[in-house]
Design a protein around this motif. Structure first.
Motif, PDB file in Angstrom:
ATOM      1  N   CYS A 256       0.827  -1.210   0.000  1.00 47.63           N
ATOM      2  CA  CYS A 256       0.000   0.000   0.000  1.00 47.63           C
ATOM      3  C   CYS A 256       0.859   1.257   0.000  1.00 47.63           C
ATOM      4  O   CYS A 256       1.577   1.531   0.958  1.00 47.63           O
ATOM      5  N   ALA A 257       0.765   2.022  -1.095  1.00 46.80           N
ATOM      6  CA  ALA A 257       1.415   3.336  -1.120  1.00 46.80           C
ATOM      7  C   ALA A 257       0.561   4.314  -0.318  1.00 46.80           C
ATOM      8  O   ALA A 257      -0.654   4.192  -0.243  1.00 46.80           O
ATOM      9  N   LEU A 258       1.211   5.285   0.305  1.00 45.51           N
ATOM     10  CA  LEU A 258       0.540   6.220   1.206  1.00 45.51           C
ATOM     11  C   LEU A 258       0.902   7.642   0.813  1.00 45.51           C
ATOM     12  O   LEU A 258       2.010   7.909   0.338  1.00 45.51           O
ATOM     13  N   SER A 259      -0.052   8.552   1.000  1.00 46.49           N
ATOM     14  CA  SER A 259       0.213   9.971   0.787  1.00 46.49           C
ATOM     15  C   SER A 259      -0.185  10.739   2.034  1.00 46.49           C
ATOM     16  O   SER A 259      -1.012  10.270   2.817  1.00 46.49           O
ATOM     17  N   VAL A 260       0.396  11.929   2.201  1.00 46.40           N
ATOM     18  CA  VAL A 260       0.066  12.748   3.361  1.00 46.40           C
ATOM     19  C   VAL A 260       0.038  14.216   2.953  1.00 46.40           C
ATOM     20  O   VAL A 260       0.877  14.673   2.170  1.00 46.40           O
ATOM     21  N   VAL A 261      -0.956  14.923   3.463  1.00 51.66           N
ATOM     22  CA  VAL A 261      -1.003  16.374   3.372  1.00 51.66           C
ATOM     23  C   VAL A 261      -0.810  16.901   4.786  1.00 51.66           C
ATOM     24  O   VAL A 261      -1.711  16.811   5.617  1.00 51.66           O
ATOM     25  N   PRO A 262       0.388  17.415   5.119  1.00 50.47           N
ATOM     26  CA  PRO A 262       0.652  17.832   6.501  1.00 50.47           C
ATOM     27  C   PRO A 262      -0.195  19.044   6.893  1.00 50.47           C
ATOM     28  O   PRO A 262      -0.208  20.060   6.196  1.00 50.47           O
TER      29      PRO A 262
ATOM     30  N   ARG B  79       6.144   3.138   1.406  1.00 47.25           N
ATOM     31  CA  ARG B  79       5.947   3.723   0.081  1.00 47.25           C
ATOM     32  C   ARG B  79       5.184   5.020   0.262  1.00 47.25           C
ATOM     33  O   ARG B  79       4.012   5.020   0.633  1.00 47.25           O
ATOM     34  N   LEU B  80       5.852   6.132   0.014  1.00 52.04           N
ATOM     35  CA  LEU B  80       5.273   7.443   0.265  1.00 52.04           C
ATOM     36  C   LEU B  80       5.338   8.299  -0.996  1.00 52.04           C
ATOM     37  O   LEU B  80       6.360   8.312  -1.688  1.00 52.04           O
ATOM     38  N   THR B  81       4.247   9.026  -1.271  1.00 53.73           N
ATOM     39  CA  THR B  81       4.208   9.916  -2.429  1.00 53.73           C
ATOM     40  C   THR B  81       4.806  11.267  -2.068  1.00 53.73           C
ATOM     41  O   THR B  81       4.413  11.889  -1.085  1.00 53.73           O
ATOM     42  N   VAL B  82       5.757  11.725  -2.873  1.00 53.13           N
ATOM     43  CA  VAL B  82       6.407  13.027  -2.682  1.00 53.13           C
ATOM     44  C   VAL B  82       6.461  13.722  -4.038  1.00 53.13           C
ATOM     45  O   VAL B  82       6.261  13.096  -5.087  1.00 53.13           O
ATOM     46  N   PRO B  83       6.718  15.041  -4.065  1.00 52.30           N
ATOM     47  CA  PRO B  83       6.847  15.723  -5.356  1.00 52.30           C
ATOM     48  C   PRO B  83       7.967  15.128  -6.202  1.00 52.30           C
ATOM     49  O   PRO B  83       8.958  14.623  -5.675  1.00 52.30           O
ATOM     50  N   ALA B  84       7.804  15.182  -7.496  1.00 56.63           N
ATOM     51  CA  ALA B  84       8.807  14.609  -8.394  1.00 56.63           C
ATOM     52  C   ALA B  84      10.164  15.263  -8.220  1.00 56.63           C
ATOM     53  O   ALA B  84      11.205  14.630  -8.426  1.00 56.63           O
ATOM     54  N   ASP B  85      10.184  16.548  -7.836  1.00 54.27           N
ATOM     55  CA  ASP B  85      11.445  17.258  -7.670  1.00 54.27           C
ATOM     56  C   ASP B  85      11.897  17.295  -6.220  1.00 54.27           C
ATOM     57  O   ASP B  85      12.789  18.068  -5.852  1.00 54.27           O
ATOM     58  N   SER B  86      11.291  16.458  -5.361  1.00 54.02           N
ATOM     59  CA  SER B  86      11.643  16.469  -3.942  1.00 54.02           C
ATOM     60  C   SER B  86      13.064  15.965  -3.747  1.00 54.02           C
ATOM     61  O   SER B  86      13.492  14.979  -4.358  1.00 54.02           O
ATOM     62  N   SER B  87      13.793  16.659  -2.896  1.00 54.29           N
ATOM     63  CA  SER B  87      15.161  16.269  -2.577  1.00 54.29           C
ATOM     64  C   SER B  87      15.171  15.582  -1.232  1.00 54.29           C
ATOM     65  O   SER B  87      14.844  16.188  -0.206  1.00 54.29           O
ATOM     66  N   VAL B  88      15.521  14.291  -1.220  1.00 48.46           N
ATOM     67  CA  VAL B  88      15.573  13.522   0.020  1.00 48.46           C
ATOM     68  C   VAL B  88      16.942  12.866   0.133  1.00 48.46           C
ATOM     69  O   VAL B  88      17.562  12.537  -0.875  1.00 48.46           O
ATOM     70  N   PRO B  89      17.473  12.683   1.343  1.00 44.33           N
ATOM     71  CA  PRO B  89      18.783  12.066   1.513  1.00 44.33           C
ATOM     72  C   PRO B  89      18.842  10.697   0.878  1.00 44.33           C
ATOM     73  O   PRO B  89      17.951   9.873   1.103  1.00 44.33           O
ATOM     74  N   PRO B  90      19.855  10.392   0.080  1.00 49.78           N
ATOM     75  CA  PRO B  90      19.916   9.106  -0.614  1.00 49.78           C
ATOM     76  C   PRO B  90      19.967   7.916   0.326  1.00 49.78           C
ATOM     77  O   PRO B  90      19.490   6.846  -0.001  1.00 49.78           O
ATOM     78  N   GLN B  91      20.540   8.063   1.532  1.00 44.65           N
ATOM     79  CA  GLN B  91      20.601   6.936   2.447  1.00 44.65           C
ATOM     80  C   GLN B  91      19.275   6.661   3.125  1.00 44.65           C
ATOM     81  O   GLN B  91      19.092   5.655   3.767  1.00 44.65           O
ATOM     82  N   ARG B  92      18.305   7.596   2.985  1.00 43.26           N
ATOM     83  CA  ARG B  92      17.014   7.417   3.606  1.00 43.26           C
ATOM     84  C   ARG B  92      15.965   6.851   2.669  1.00 43.26           C
ATOM     85  O   ARG B  92      14.954   6.331   3.089  1.00 43.26           O
ATOM     86  N   SER B  93      16.142   6.999   1.370  1.00 46.47           N
ATOM     87  CA  SER B  93      15.111   6.533   0.460  1.00 46.47           C
ATOM     88  C   SER B  93      15.697   6.145  -0.867  1.00 46.47           C
ATOM     89  O   SER B  93      16.828   6.473  -1.204  1.00 46.47           O
ATOM     90  N   ALA B  94      14.887   5.440  -1.624  1.00 47.29           N
ATOM     91  CA  ALA B  94      15.276   5.060  -2.975  1.00 47.29           C
ATOM     92  C   ALA B  94      14.033   5.052  -3.827  1.00 47.29           C
ATOM     93  O   ALA B  94      12.946   4.814  -3.333  1.00 47.29           O
ATOM     94  N   PRO B  95      14.152   5.322  -5.138  1.00 44.89           N
ATOM     95  CA  PRO B  95      12.978   5.300  -5.982  1.00 44.89           C
ATOM     96  C   PRO B  95      12.306   3.947  -5.941  1.00 44.89           C
ATOM     97  O   PRO B  95      12.968   2.908  -5.885  1.00 44.89           O
ATOM     98  N   ALA B  96      10.992   3.939  -5.965  1.00 43.49           N
ATOM     99  CA  ALA B  96      10.252   2.681  -5.961  1.00 43.49           C
ATOM    100  C   ALA B  96      10.450   1.961  -7.284  1.00 43.49           C
ATOM    101  O   ALA B  96      10.536   2.558  -8.347  1.00 43.49           O
ATOM    102  N   SER B  97      10.542   0.641  -7.221  1.00 42.51           N
ATOM    103  CA  SER B  97      10.690  -0.138  -8.437  1.00 42.51           C
ATOM    104  C   SER B  97       9.375  -0.185  -9.188  1.00 42.51           C
ATOM    105  O   SER B  97       8.309  -0.151  -8.601  1.00 42.51           O
TER     106      SER B  97
END
Length: 275
Positions: A85-91, A256-274
């Protein structure tokens, strides 16, 4: 362009009370891009759990603060549906209450966050899951650090005076046994200043600080066990305990979390979903 999947929008009751305008904006943006979305207004965690369990094929979207996000992640984990299950959040909430979502690359603006739900990309994040089913996204600390509230100038002056006149800390620091994949990092014979554990790169990063040692002990491990005198800990936004022992296990790419396509996240914390 409408999203290819129907949405289930779970609006946390605290978000409705504290910032109804942001909630309304988020609903308007989501409805414009996903006309068939279903909105759920649970008044309790139990109602939220039932709505999430009955979502069917709908993509869940949490509208709320970090605690609401963590509850949804834990519920999906308990139902053994987190990997599927992919998840999204609006903070929605005060800045400190949505800091975790922001650290994962989710916009803190209601419009941008809602648009990311509609046209963002899915990324995977590591988690820590403890032996009671608790989920950790950002990290944990022992003993917990108390949250600071926003204060005015006069309050800050009073806080400074209290700090300068405060007596020396109690020399009896917690005595804890810390093990990382079975390797002993600290034992009960030495007081511990603090322990921090965070997911990263598929493992848990562990840091143990002791008063008798100038440098912290660091390790990376799949499982971390802390035991000893009854202790509290802060995992993300939640303080738990007291407990006598607790084990955390690293789960790579579990969220599995939805983020903006241009979101910058630390590489050691996440990886693109297959795909």
């Amino acid at each position: 362009m409408p999203v290819p999947h129907p949405l289930l929008v779970l609006i946390d009751p605290l978000a409705r009370r504290t910032d109804g305008e942001s909630v309304r904006i988020a609903k308007d943006v989501l409805r414009a891009g996903a006309p068939g979305m279903k909105v759920s207004l649970p008044d309790s965690p139990e109602e939220a759990a039932r709505a999430l369990a009955r979502r069917g094929r709908r993509h869940p979207v949490v509208v709320g603060d970090d605690r609401a996000l963590l509850r949804a992640v834990r519920l999906l984990h308990m139902e053994r549906e987190l990997p599927e299950c992919a998840l999204s959040v609006v903070p929605v909430g005060r800045p400190r209450s949505v800091a975790l979502a922001g650290s994962l690359g989710v916009p803190l603006d209601a419009v941008r966050a809602a648009r990311a739900v509609l046209d963002g990309v899915e990324r995977r994040f590591d988690l820590l899951i403890d032996d009671s089913g608790g989920v950790v996204l950002g990290g944990l600390r022992i003993p917990p650090v108390r949250e600071r509230t926003e204060r005015g100038p006069l309050d800050r002056c009073r806080s400074l005076v209290r700090t300068l006149t405060r007596p020396a800390p109690d020399p009896q620091a917690p005595r804890l046994r810390v093990e990382a994949d079975g390797v002993l990092l600290a034992d009960l014979d030495r007081p511990v200043e603090g322990v921090s554990v965070a997911p990263g790169g598929g493992l848990a990063d562990v840091v143990v600080r002791q008063r008798s040692a100038p440098d912290p002990v660091r390790a990376r491990a799949r499982t971390v066990t802390v035991s000893g005198t009854h202790f509290h800990y802060r995992a993300d936004a939640v303080v738990s305990g007291p407990v006598h022992t607790r084990t955390w296990t690293a789960h790579p790419s579990a969220l599995r979390l939805t983020v903006p396509a241009d979101s910058s996240v630390p590489p050691q914390r996440s990886a693109p979903a297959s795909s």
